[in-house]
Design an enzyme around this catalytic site. Structure first.
Site, PDB file in Angstrom:
ATOM      1  N   GLY A  56      40.124  40.277  29.015  1.00 42.85           N
ATOM      2  CA  GLY A  56      39.906  41.000  29.970  1.00 42.85           C
ATOM      3  C   GLY A  56      38.501  41.443  30.406  1.00 42.85           C
ATOM      4  O   GLY A  56      37.928  41.149  29.979  1.00 42.85           O
ATOM      5  N   CYS A  83      38.747  37.147  22.637  1.00 47.95           N
ATOM      6  CA  CYS A  83      37.689  38.016  22.609  1.00 47.95           C
ATOM      7  C   CYS A  83      37.859  39.765  22.680  1.00 47.95           C
ATOM      8  O   CYS A  83      38.259  40.213  22.491  1.00 47.95           O
ATOM      9  CB  CYS A  83      37.445  37.344  24.303  1.00 47.95           C
ATOM     10  SG  CYS A  83      36.097  38.435  24.944  1.00 47.95           S
ATOM     11  N   TYR A  84      38.475  40.183  23.682  1.00 47.01           N
ATOM     12  CA  TYR A  84      39.328  41.726  24.973  1.00 47.01           C
ATOM     13  C   TYR A  84      40.446  41.430  23.466  1.00 47.01           C
ATOM     14  O   TYR A  84      40.501  42.794  23.028  1.00 47.01           O
ATOM     15  CB  TYR A  84      39.880  41.480  25.730  1.00 47.01           C
ATOM     16  CG  TYR A  84      40.701  43.100  26.520  1.00 47.01           C
ATOM     17  CD1 TYR A  84      39.832  44.157  27.143  1.00 47.01           C
ATOM     18  CD2 TYR A  84      41.865  43.170  26.012  1.00 47.01           C
ATOM     19  CE1 TYR A  84      40.154  45.060  26.794  1.00 47.01           C
ATOM     20  CE2 TYR A  84      41.984  44.343  26.295  1.00 47.01           C
ATOM     21  CZ  TYR A  84      41.524  45.650  26.599  1.00 47.01           C
ATOM     22  OH  TYR A  84      41.680  46.516  27.235  1.00 47.01           O
ATOM     23  N   HIS A 171      35.951  32.182  23.367  1.00 47.34           N
ATOM     24  CA  HIS A 171      37.240  31.430  24.349  1.00 47.34           C
ATOM     25  C   HIS A 171      37.460  29.939  23.638  1.00 47.34           C
ATOM     26  O   HIS A 171      36.505  28.806  24.240  1.00 47.34           O
ATOM     27  CB  HIS A 171      36.804  31.377  25.169  1.00 47.34           C
ATOM     28  CG  HIS A 171      37.100  33.030  26.202  1.00 47.34           C
ATOM     29  ND1 HIS A 171      37.828  33.259  26.975  1.00 47.34           N
ATOM     30  CD2 HIS A 171      35.942  33.991  25.904  1.00 47.34           C
ATOM     31  CE1 HIS A 171      37.504  34.288  26.917  1.00 47.34           C
ATOM     32  NE2 HIS A 171      36.458  34.982  26.087  1.00 47.34           N
ATOM     33  N   GLU A 173      40.432  28.118  24.807  1.00 48.03           N
ATOM     34  CA  GLU A 173      40.841  27.596  25.503  1.00 48.03           C
ATOM     35  C   GLU A 173      39.519  26.921  27.008  1.00 48.03           C
ATOM     36  O   GLU A 173      40.141  26.159  27.398  1.00 48.03           O
ATOM     37  CB  GLU A 173      41.230  28.972  26.663  1.00 48.03           C
ATOM     38  CG  GLU A 173      40.670  29.896  27.092  1.00 48.03           C
ATOM     39  CD  GLU A 173      40.331  30.771  26.813  1.00 48.03           C
ATOM     40  OE1 GLU A 173      40.074  30.698  25.639  1.00 48.03           O
ATOM     41  OE2 GLU A 173      39.972  31.625  26.914  1.00 48.03           O
ATOM     42  N   ASP A 229      53.926  18.809  45.733  1.00 48.66           N
ATOM     43  CA  ASP A 229      55.061  19.366  45.105  1.00 48.66           C
ATOM     44  C   ASP A 229      56.693  19.307  45.998  1.00 48.66           C
ATOM     45  O   ASP A 229      57.460  18.862  44.736  1.00 48.66           O
ATOM     46  CB  ASP A 229      55.008  21.035  45.251  1.00 48.66           C
ATOM     47  CG  ASP A 229      53.431  21.297  44.877  1.00 48.66           C
ATOM     48  OD1 ASP A 229      52.721  20.452  43.389  1.00 48.66           O
ATOM     49  OD2 ASP A 229      52.584  22.570  45.023  1.00 48.66           O
ATOM     50  N   LYS A 371      50.386  22.528  38.192  1.00 50.65           N
ATOM     51  CA  LYS A 371      50.011  21.721  39.239  1.00 50.65           C
ATOM     52  C   LYS A 371      50.496  19.919  38.037  1.00 50.65           C
ATOM     53  O   LYS A 371      50.957  19.252  38.184  1.00 50.65           O
ATOM     54  CB  LYS A 371      48.931  21.831  39.508  1.00 50.65           C
ATOM     55  CG  LYS A 371      48.321  20.336  40.809  1.00 50.65           C
ATOM     56  CD  LYS A 371      50.014  21.171  42.176  1.00 50.65           C
ATOM     57  CE  LYS A 371      49.014  20.641  42.801  1.00 50.65           C
ATOM     58  NZ  LYS A 371      49.648  20.499  44.195  1.00 50.65           N
TER      59      LYS A 371
END
Ligand code: XMP
Length: 515
Positions: A56, A83-84, A171, A173, A229, A371
């Site tokens: 964050g 991280c945060y 990070h 991710e 979609d 998605k």
């Protein structure tokens, strides 16, 4: 309920990326606000198998810092702080956090000192990682040990072995941490004990059951645009309720070449879905006659669509439900923290939707999917690649690519030229690698010479962009030989065009569409 990892969102622009990476490990993940009460998380037991505290933009010592319920540390669940999230361990569990001397931003090398640490199992001792933080831990929280260090941090990865709390300053991710997904996989599988249960094949069974339970014996209407979609929602609903689904497809006269035929072919003839085809091209074109101002064009199209759709639903009869292709990013409650761009990245189009007076109950079978999952689901359901990997196409269709007044003649020219652009892009293998590639008809006529004749014809622009979400975009440097072929074909095959130009504008400052 699905076995799941709960991600508490402290406003990181990567929170959704964490959720997607976890799901790529075949584990379901849910994003909740940072201040979700611990008892609400406890209520998700035994499905909730672990917690992740996102990064964050704040500092834990700021007065307005987003802080979690302190009881989350007593739930007995494994926790991964990113991280945060690490700084929160410091703040809540007896460590110390200070402003780093300089911001650590970008690539770094992580050295794993404790190869026994479950988080780094099967990974090398040195890893390329990606950092983005200003604050750092300067004293370990109680009972934590260091498992990895980096150039700038003595506490790059820490662990509370008994409680299964782990903290990562980098990070895992993001794609710039190439083996980060394996770190996350170790956390969710080895540490939290999750199985590999989250797949789109299994989701179909689950969703079919849920849809049947919700809809019962009633009927459902779906506005089918042919986009990813609504197409996937149609195929899924059809599997669940068969003839109780009616899809309404509106041909507004602003579609690309063969689009209406393709939708009828796939959904009507192949899937045998009840398809109500509304051919209202003339109505749209009549209302657009003489209109040149872009916003007015959009308003007319939006209003006419709602009118047509409403009338169509009445003709469709007894439906109590309206299906929508809402996706997970639309329903996550974004954390309104200054500096969090993710809070702003919301679709700015199609806001408003259908009028409230349309008294339907909603069915949203894609509500918990990202998605990329919707695309996988589409493939599982047997939809063709052209639909599943279709590029985004704006609701107002070719009207925003036919600058100035929209006339049937200009649309015809644009459609033919656009089909050539798409065909050649597909042949070159580049079509599915770009976010959007299309033709724009400019309200510019210029002098040319074709054969032995002098011409005075329209100009076509080619627009190709690369983007992650449509909010920003880079123009694509298409190969010259491809551009040459496209230009030659267009000027040879499409009457009314004698000049082809290339749009070299990124977004910002340009938008992707021209109007
Ligand atoms: P712009 O032109 O704003 O477009 O850079 C960003 C993305 O949104 C698409 N777009 C729309 N999509 N209805 C839609 O569903 C619309 O009215 C609309 N206008 C633009 C555009 O194609 C791009 O992907």
């Amino acid at each position: 309920m699905n076995e799941q990892i709960i991600i508490l969102d402290f406003g990181s622009q990567y929170t959704q990326v964490i959720a997607r990476r976890i799901r790529e490990c075949n584990v379901y993940s849910t994003i909740l606000r940072y201040d979700t009460p611990a008892r609400a998380i406890a209520a998700l037991a035994p499905a909730a198998k672990g917690l992740i505290l996102s990064g964050g933009p704040s500092s834990v010592y700021d007065a307005a810092a987003p802080l979690p319920d302190k009881n989350i540390f007593k739930l007995g669940l494994p926790i991964l702080g990113i991280c945060y999230g690490v700084q929160l361990f410091g703040q809540f569990l007896g460590g110390k956090v200070e402003k780093g001397l300089k911001r650590e931003y970008g690539k770094g090398t992580l050295t794993v000192n404790d190869p026994q640490c479950a988080l780094f199992r099967h990974l090398p001792r040195q890893l390329q990682v990606w950092n983005s933080h200003g604050d750092k831990l300067t004293r370990l929280p109680r009972d934590f040990v260091v498992v990895a260090t980096s150039e700038n941090s003595d506490y790059a990865a820490i662990e509370h072995p008994k409680k299964k709390f782990f903290g990562l300053q980098f990070h895992p991710e993001v794609a710039h941490t190439p083996r980060g997904k394996e770190v996350l996989s170790n956390f969710v599988h080895d540490i939290c004990g999750c199985g590999k249960n989250w797949t789109m094949r299994r989701y179909i069974d689950q969703a079919v059951e849920q849809i049947r339970a919700q809809v019962g014996n009633e009927h459902v209407i779906l506005g089918l645009s042919g986009g990813v979609d609504s197409s996937v929602a149609a195929a899924l609903l059809h599997k669940a309720i068969g003839s109780h689904l009616t899809c309404i497809f509106v041909n507004n006269g602003l579609l690309r070449a063969r689009e209406a035929e393709m939708v009828q072919e796939v959904f009507g003839r192949h899937f045998k879905i009840k398809l109500q085809y509304e051919d209202v091209a003339n109505l749209f074109l009549k209302r657009l006659k003489g209109v040149t101002e872009p916003e007015r064009k959009r308003k007319i199209i939006g209003k006419t669509f709602i009118e047509v759709f409403q009338a169509a639903t009445q003709r469709a009869g007894r439906a109590k439900f309206l299906a929508q292709g809402t996706l997970y990013p639309d329903v996550i409650e974004s954390v309104p923290i200054a500096g969090n761009p993710a809070a702003l990245i919301k679709s700015h189009h199609n806001v408003g939707g259908l009028p409230k007076k349309m008294k339907f109950r909603l069915v949203e079978p894609l509500r918990c999917l990202f998605k990329d999952e919707v695309r996988l689901l589409g493939l599982e359901l047997g939809l063709p690649k052209e639909i599943v990997y279709r590029q985004p196409f704006p609701g107002p269709g070719l009207a925003v690519r036919c600058l100035g007044e929209v006339t049937p003649e200009k649309l015809q020219v644009l459609r033919r030229a656009d089909a050539i652009v798409v065909e050649e892009m597909k042949a070159s293998g580049l079509y599915y690698k770009t976010w959007q590639t299309f033709a724009v008809l400019l309200p510019v006529r210029s002098v040319g010479v074709q054969g032995d004749e002098r011409t005075y014809d329209w100009t076509l622009a080619i627009r190709a962009v690369e983007s992650q979400d449509g909010m920003t975009a880079d123009w694509v440097k298409l190969p010259y030989d491809l551009l040459e072929k496209v230009s030659l074909r267009i000027t040879n095959e499409v009457r009314g065009l004698n000049r082809v130009v290339l749009d070299l504008t990124s977004k910002p400052p340009g938008t992707i569409e021209w109007e």
